[in-house]
Enzyme design. Structure first.
Site, short mmCIF file in Angstrom:
data_model
loop_
_atom_site.label_atom_id
_atom_site.label_comp_id
_atom_site.label_asym_id
_atom_site.label_seq_id
_atom_site.Cartn_x
_atom_site.Cartn_y
_atom_site.Cartn_z
N PRO A 2 0.82 -1.22 0.00
CA PRO A 2 0.00 0.00 0.00
C PRO A 2 0.85 1.27 0.00
O PRO A 2 1.51 1.58 0.98
CB PRO A 2 -0.82 -0.10 1.29
CG PRO A 2 -0.42 -1.35 1.95
CD PRO A 2 0.76 -1.92 1.27
N LYS A 58 0.41 8.14 2.89
CA LYS A 58 -0.12 6.79 3.06
C LYS A 58 -0.99 6.67 4.30
O LYS A 58 -1.45 5.58 4.64
CB LYS A 58 1.02 5.78 3.16
CG LYS A 58 2.00 5.85 2.01
CD LYS A 58 3.20 4.94 2.27
CE LYS A 58 4.37 5.34 1.39
NZ LYS A 58 5.60 4.60 1.74
N HIS A 103 -5.14 -13.62 10.28
CA HIS A 103 -4.50 -12.33 10.50
C HIS A 103 -5.50 -11.17 10.52
O HIS A 103 -5.16 -10.05 10.17
CB HIS A 103 -3.43 -12.05 9.44
CG HIS A 103 -2.47 -13.19 9.24
ND1 HIS A 103 -1.59 -13.59 10.21
CD2 HIS A 103 -2.30 -14.04 8.20
CE1 HIS A 103 -0.91 -14.62 9.77
NE2 HIS A 103 -1.32 -14.93 8.56
N ARG A 162 20.48 18.79 -0.98
CA ARG A 162 20.39 17.47 -0.35
C ARG A 162 21.43 16.51 -0.89
O ARG A 162 21.67 16.45 -2.08
CB ARG A 162 18.98 16.88 -0.61
CG ARG A 162 17.90 17.59 0.16
CD ARG A 162 18.02 17.31 1.64
NE ARG A 162 16.86 17.82 2.34
CZ ARG A 162 16.27 17.19 3.36
NH1 ARG A 162 16.74 16.05 3.79
NH2 ARG A 162 15.22 17.71 3.93
N ARG A 271 16.95 -0.63 0.54
CA ARG A 271 15.80 -0.99 -0.30
C ARG A 271 16.27 -1.37 -1.69
O ARG A 271 17.19 -0.75 -2.23
CB ARG A 271 14.83 0.20 -0.44
CG ARG A 271 14.15 0.60 0.85
CD ARG A 271 13.11 -0.43 1.24
NE ARG A 271 12.59 -0.19 2.57
CZ ARG A 271 13.03 -0.76 3.67
NH1 ARG A 271 14.04 -1.61 3.62
NH2 ARG A 271 12.51 -0.50 4.84
#
Length: 306
Positions: A2, A58, A103, A162, A271
DNA sequence: GCAAGCCTGACC
DNA sequence: GGTCAGGCTTGC
């Protein structure tokens, strides 16, 4: 997984199905997924009507109305149910007599008792929380602008100076909120930017391209109701339709849809990052996968760099 | 062993 | 303050 498009799909589904309905009863089957005490959570949510549903990044916020004006001040004030789906969280609306799936951690039984909202989460990274308006503002205030809303100027300003990698920057929810691993990789491919590029060293043109790419990818993914890579389903149990549109995510070794070269994978900020070595050239000043030099705990990044 | 959002804490 | 590693979790 998600990310913003999936949460937006859940939000729209809930608006259509549960708005203006009252939560008659709450069952917390696994307190671990509740932020704070599960008793307080159940007591805080029970008996309130769902007044509005909003999203930032999110995070999903469900506004619950006052319980009873004649009761104490706590009941007279509204509250908010904040849901974070984490990695494998699902919200589904089902008949109350539907078989309980594994779950299932929380049940919110709606007023007529015939339907309920269920929170399921295999990995249990998701969290539900009941909070006041002030607390909600604190939670949402820590998030950067919602990715589809951020202006080009804000985007360029935030990137200025950055260091680190553009991939890590896109995943940082304090800068802009809503992107996860899938859409960050897809947006970088769309903008033809290597994941290890330093945000502060993007040309203005490249940064504008990325800003447009983020919006374009998210818009399309919302239209297609998200990506169901493994676990994601909407509140009716339907998968999203963006999967066939993925151009790099989890396509390591497969041919680039633009140039045919095999898609590569590199680990950035812990990641997986998927990219085309031809369409997304690594800049000379790419961020190091381990900035600040090699330390004891540094690991050799997996997969060859471009 | 890898997937991944998010929080914490370490490091510079 | 910026940045990233670690850890949580369980099915594949």
């Amino acid at each position: 997984m998600p990310e913003l498009p999936e949460v937006e799909t859940v939000l729209r589904g809930l608006r259509a199905r549960v708005l203006a309905r009252r939560v008659a009863a709450v069952e917390v089957r696994n307190p671990l997924v509740i932020h704070g005490g599960s008793g307080e959570f159940a007591a805080g949510v029970t008996g309130r009507r769902i007044e509005a549903l909003e999203r930032k990044g999110k995070a999903l916020a469900i506004e619950l109305g006052p319980r009873n004006h004649e009761a104490g001040p706590e009941d007279a004030a509204g509250c908010f149910l904040v849901v974070r789906l984490g990695m494998t969280g699902q919200l589904v609306v089902v008949p109350s007599d539907a078989a309980l799936q594994p779950h299932t951690h929380v049940r919110l039984v709606l007023e007529d008792g015939r339907e309920e909202i269920r929170f399921r989460d295999t990995r249990r990274f998701g969290r539900l929380r009941c909070c006041t308006r002030d607390e909600l503002e604190g939670i949402l205030g820590r998030l950067g602008p919602d990715a589809p809303q951020i202006s080009e100027e804000q985007f360029l300003d935030a990137a200025r100076g950055r260091r680190g990698s553009i991939k890590g920057w896109l995943l940082n929810q304090q800068i802009l909120s809503g992107l996860g691993n899938i859409y960050a990789d897809e947006a970088l491919f769309e903008a033809r930017i290597h994941p290890l590029t330093q945000p502060g060293r993007l040309s203005a043109e490249a940064a504008r391209r990325l800003h447009r790419a983020v919006k374009k990818i998210l818009k399309r993914a919302v239209e297609l109701q998200g990506t169901s890579f493994r676990d994601y389903i909407d509140i009716e149990g339907r998968p999203g339709n963006f999967l066939p549109r993925l151009r790099v995510y989890q396509r390591t070794g497969e041919p680039c849809r633009r140039c045919g070269r095999p898609i590569r994978r590199v680990v950035v900020c812990g990641r997986s990052s998927h990219f085309c070595p031809e369409c997304q050239r690594r800049p000379r000043h790419a961020a190091s996968p381990s900035p600040g030099g090699w330390r004891k705990r540094d690991r050799i990044p997996q997969g060859p760099l471009a």
